[in-house]
Design an enzyme around this catalytic site. Structure first.
Site, PDB file in Angstrom:
ATOM      1  N   TYR A  64      43.256  72.244 -29.043  1.00  0.00           N
ATOM      2  CA  TYR A  64      42.927  70.627 -28.462  1.00  0.00           C
ATOM      3  C   TYR A  64      41.860  70.351 -27.597  1.00  0.00           C
ATOM      4  CZ  TYR A  64      47.769  69.911 -30.204  1.00  0.00           C
ATOM      5  OH  TYR A  64      48.792  69.368 -30.724  1.00  0.00           O
ATOM      6  N   ASN A 117      38.636  89.812   0.935  1.00  0.00           N
ATOM      7  CA  ASN A 117      39.159  90.363   1.867  1.00  0.00           C
ATOM      8  C   ASN A 117      38.447  91.988   1.768  1.00  0.00           C
ATOM      9  OD1 ASN A 117      41.328  91.333   0.135  1.00  0.00           O
ATOM     10  ND2 ASN A 117      42.505  90.290   1.369  1.00  0.00           N
ATOM     11  N   VAL A 135      41.126  92.589  -4.815  1.00  0.00           N
ATOM     12  CA  VAL A 135      41.000  91.801  -6.525  1.00  0.00           C
ATOM     13  C   VAL A 135      40.498  90.262  -5.349  1.00  0.00           C
ATOM     14  CG1 VAL A 135      42.598  90.471  -6.632  1.00  0.00           C
ATOM     15  CG2 VAL A 135      40.585  90.583  -8.184  1.00  0.00           C
ATOM     16  N   ASN A 179      45.337  85.465 -28.937  1.00  0.00           N
ATOM     17  CA  ASN A 179      45.961  86.819 -28.915  1.00  0.00           C
ATOM     18  C   ASN A 179      45.656  87.328 -30.090  1.00  0.00           C
ATOM     19  OD1 ASN A 179      44.727  86.945 -25.573  1.00  0.00           O
ATOM     20  ND2 ASN A 179      47.131  87.482 -25.224  1.00  0.00           N
ATOM     21  N   ALA A 187      44.935  75.352 -26.877  1.00  0.00           N
ATOM     22  CA  ALA A 187      43.646  75.635 -26.426  1.00  0.00           C
ATOM     23  C   ALA A 187      42.693  74.388 -27.642  1.00  0.00           C
ATOM     24  CB  ALA A 187      43.168  77.302 -26.478  1.00  0.00           C
ATOM     25  N   HIS A 220      52.803  88.706 -15.541  1.00  0.00           N
ATOM     26  CA  HIS A 220      51.702  87.725 -15.799  1.00  0.00           C
ATOM     27  C   HIS A 220      50.445  86.925 -14.845  1.00  0.00           C
ATOM     28  CE1 HIS A 220      49.899  84.779 -19.422  1.00  0.00           C
ATOM     29  NE2 HIS A 220      50.025  86.100 -19.134  1.00  0.00           N
ATOM     30  N   ASP A 253      47.687  89.736  -1.101  1.00  0.00           N
ATOM     31  CA  ASP A 253      46.684  89.341  -1.747  1.00  0.00           C
ATOM     32  C   ASP A 253      46.280  87.845  -2.387  1.00  0.00           C
ATOM     33  OD1 ASP A 253      43.862  90.697  -1.540  1.00  0.00           O
ATOM     34  OD2 ASP A 253      43.545  91.402  -3.379  1.00  0.00           O
ATOM     35  N   ASP A 310      52.514  79.786 -15.460  1.00  0.00           N
ATOM     36  CA  ASP A 310      53.085  80.541 -16.069  1.00  0.00           C
ATOM     37  C   ASP A 310      54.359  81.456 -15.758  1.00  0.00           C
ATOM     38  OD1 ASP A 310      51.926  83.363 -16.743  1.00  0.00           O
ATOM     39  OD2 ASP A 310      49.844  82.867 -16.601  1.00  0.00           O
TER      40      ASP A 310
HETATM   41 CA    CA Z   1      41.372  90.856  -1.958  1.00  0.00          CA
END
Ligand code: CA
Ligand code: CA
Ligand code: CA
Length: 447
Positions: free
Chosen positions: A262, A173, A177, A250, A260, A160, A114, A105
Site C-alpha cells: 500500500y 549509553n 544498542v 521475507n 507494505a 521480535h 536499554d 508488534d
Molecule cells: Ca544502549
C-alpha cells in the site's frame, strides 16, 4: 576542503582567496567561480526501489538543506546506523527527541535496561484502577494496548517487537544498542501473538497509535493478503500526519507483501540489505509498479530482546525500524512534515550509486559540481587544477605588499600557502548573496 553542510543552493557561487598585508588590509583577491547542479533525482527500479535510505540527506532536506557533512563511522554493531548515515544527523543535534514511534508488534519489553528510558506511557491514564481515566476507550492503557488479547498487557513474550524497538530507540549509553532515533519514545501496541495476528488487530493498533500521540508507526509485519481494514487505517494515519513504515516481507517475492504494498499510496515500504548494501536474498523486491520503497540494513542486526538480552536477527522486520528511526529524526527536525512530504523526501534522498565524482570545466571560469551526496561537495586541489583564477582588485588603492602567483593557488594550494608569509583566508560567497558564508584559515585550507 570540504563544502558539505554549507547548504549552498544550486546555482553559481564564487570561491575567493583573499590576501592580507601585515596591517590586516586586503592586498589581493582571487576569484574562482563554480556552479552547483542539483543532485539527480533518485531513479526507481523494481529490485531496490529508490535505494538505501539516507538519514543525512533526508533530515537535511526536512529543514531545507542539502545534506549534512560526513562524520566518522561508529563501527562494530552500529554499522547499520553508519550505513544509513544516522551519526551525521546526531552530530547536528537531531535525535528523535519529542517524537513517539509506535511499535505494532509482539509487544515490547519496556523494562529492558536499554529501552526503559525511552518508553512512552499514557500520562492521562492511572494504572491498575480498572477505569478508563482518559476516556480513550481502553482501560488502564498506560503502556499501550494489546489488540491481540484485548487487554493492557503489552510486554513482549516473543522477542521480535523488543528487537525492533531497540533499533528505533535503544538508549544511547555505554552498552548494548543505540537506536537510530535514540531520544524518541516507543509506544508498545501489541497486535501479534507468538503465532501472528489478525488484520483487525493491526487496523485497531494503527488507529490506537494515531489517536494516542504516535508520530510514526513501525509495522514489521505482513501477509500476502490485502485487507480493506488495514488500508482504511493507513489512510486514516496519513490524514492525521502519522507516517507508517512497513516491512516489505521475507518471501523472496518480486514485490512487497501487504500492507507494505500500500506504499503506492500511503506510508513507506522497506526492503532489507546487508552491511555491504547488497539486497538480502530473502527480501521482497520493490516491484515494477513504483511505490515508496527504500532499503535499510536487515541482515544480522544486533538489538534488544526481552530480559535485558541482545541478539542478532535478520529480516525486513529489522530494516523497517531503521527507516522508522530516520523518519523520527526527520520529524524531530521538522514537526510539520506530512506523510506525502516524508515519502517524497525519503525517496528522493535515497540512493544506491557511488558517490559522484567532480565534474569540472574551465570554460568561463566555472566548475560543475555534482551534488548527489555529501561527499560530492568536497573540493580538493585537483578540482581546480585546470582553471586559471582571475585577479580581482577589490580596492585599487591597496598596495599589494605581498603577491602570490596567479593561477597557482588552486593548482597547488599547499605550495601557494608556503610561498606567502602573511595571513590569508578563503571566503566562499554566493553570487546571489555576497555575504561571506565561510572563512577558512590556513589550517582548514590544508585539510
Ligand atoms: Ca544502549
Ligand atoms: Ca484509557
Ligand atoms: Ca485506569
Amino acid at each position: 576542503m570540504n563544502l558539505a553542510g554549507l547548504n549552498l543552493a544550486s546555482g553559481n557561487h564564487s570561491l575567493w582567496a583573499v590576501a592580507y598585508d601585515k596591517a590586516g588590509a586586503v592586498s589581493n583577491v582571487v576569484e574562482q567561480k563554480f556552479s552547483l547542479v542539483p543532485p539527480p533525482t533518485s531513479t526507481y527500479n523494481s529490485t531496490s526501489g529508490y535505494g538505501l535510505i539516507n538519514a543525512a540527506a533526508a533530515v537535511a532536506k526536512a529543514i531545507g538543506q542539502n545534506t549534512f557533512a560526513d562524520v566518522t563511522n561508529l563501527g562494530g554493531n552500529d554499522w547499520g546506523a553508519d550505513l544509513v548515515k544516522a551519526p551525521e544527523v546526531w552530530a547536528k543535534g537531531y535525535t528523535g527527541k519529542g517524537i513517539v514511534v509506535a511499535v505494532l508488534d509482539t509487544g515490547v519489553d519496556y523494562n529492558h535496561t536499554d529501552l526503559k528510558g525511552n518508553i512512552w506511557t499514557n500520562s492521562r491514564e492511572i494504572i491498575g484502577n480498572g477505569k478508563d481515566d482518559d476516556g480513550n476507550g481502553f482501560v488502564d492503557d498506560v503502556y499501550g494496548w494489546n489488540f491481540h488479547d484485548k487487554n493492557n498487557k503489552t510486554l513482549d513474550t516473543h522477542g521480535h517487537g523488543t528487537h525492533v524497538a531497540g533499533t528505533i530507540a535503544g538508549v544511547r549509553n555505554n552498552f548494548g544498542v543505540t537506536g537510530i532515533a535514540y531520544d524518541a519514545k516507543i509506544m508498545s501496541v501489541k497486535v501479534l501473538g507468538n503465532e501472528g495476528g489478525s488484520s483487525l488487530s493491526v487496523a485497531g493498533g494503527i488507529r490506537y497509535a494515531v489517536n494516542n500521540g504516535a508520530n510514526v508507526i513501525n509495522m514489521s509485519l505482513g501477509s500476502n493478503s490485502p485487507s480493506s481494514d488495514i488500508l482504511a487505517a493507513l489512510q486514516y494515519a496519513s490524514s492525521k500526519g502519522v507516517i507508517v513504515v512497513m516491512a516489505a516481507g521475507n518471501d523472496r517475492l518480486t514485490l512487497p507483501g501487504f500492507p507494505a504494498r500500500y506504499a503506492d499510496k500511503w506510508g513507506i515500504a522497506v526492503g532489507a540489505v546487508d552491511r555491504n548494501n547488497n539486497m538480502a536474498s530473502f527480501s521482497n523486491r520493490a516491484g515494477s509498479n513504483p511505490l515508496a520503497y527504500v532499503t535499510a540494513p536487515g541482515v544480522s542486526i544486533y538489538s534488544t530482546i526481552p530480559g535485558n538480552g541482545y541478539s542478532f536477527m535478520s529480516g525486513t522486520s529489522m530494516a523497517a525500524p531503521h527507516v522508522a528511526g530516520v523518519v523520527a529524526l526527520m520529524l524531530s527536525a521538522n514537526r510539520s512534515l506530512s506523510d506525502s512530504r516524508v515519502r517524497e523526501i525519503v525517496t528522493q534522498s535515497a540512493f544506491n550509486g557511488q558517490n559522484s565524482a567532480f565534474v569540472t570545466n574551465n570554460a568561463l571560469s566555472t566548475s560543475t559540481v555534482n551534488t548527489k551526496t555529501s561527499l560530492a561537495y568536497s573540493i580538493n586541489q585537483n578540482t581546480f587544477s585546470s582553471t586559471t583564477p582571475k585577479i580581482v582588485n577589490l580596492k585599487t588603492d591597496l598596495n599589494a605588499v605581498y603577491s602570490f602567483k596567479e593561477g597557482n593557488m588552486f593548482a597547488n594550494p599547499i605550495n601557494w600557502l608556503q610561498s606567502t608569509s602573511f595571513y590569508q583566508k578563503i571566503q566562499l560567497e554566493s553570487a546571489a548573496n555576497p555575504q561571506t558564508i565561510l572563512n577558512l584559515d590556513k589550517k582548514h585550507l590544508l585539510q
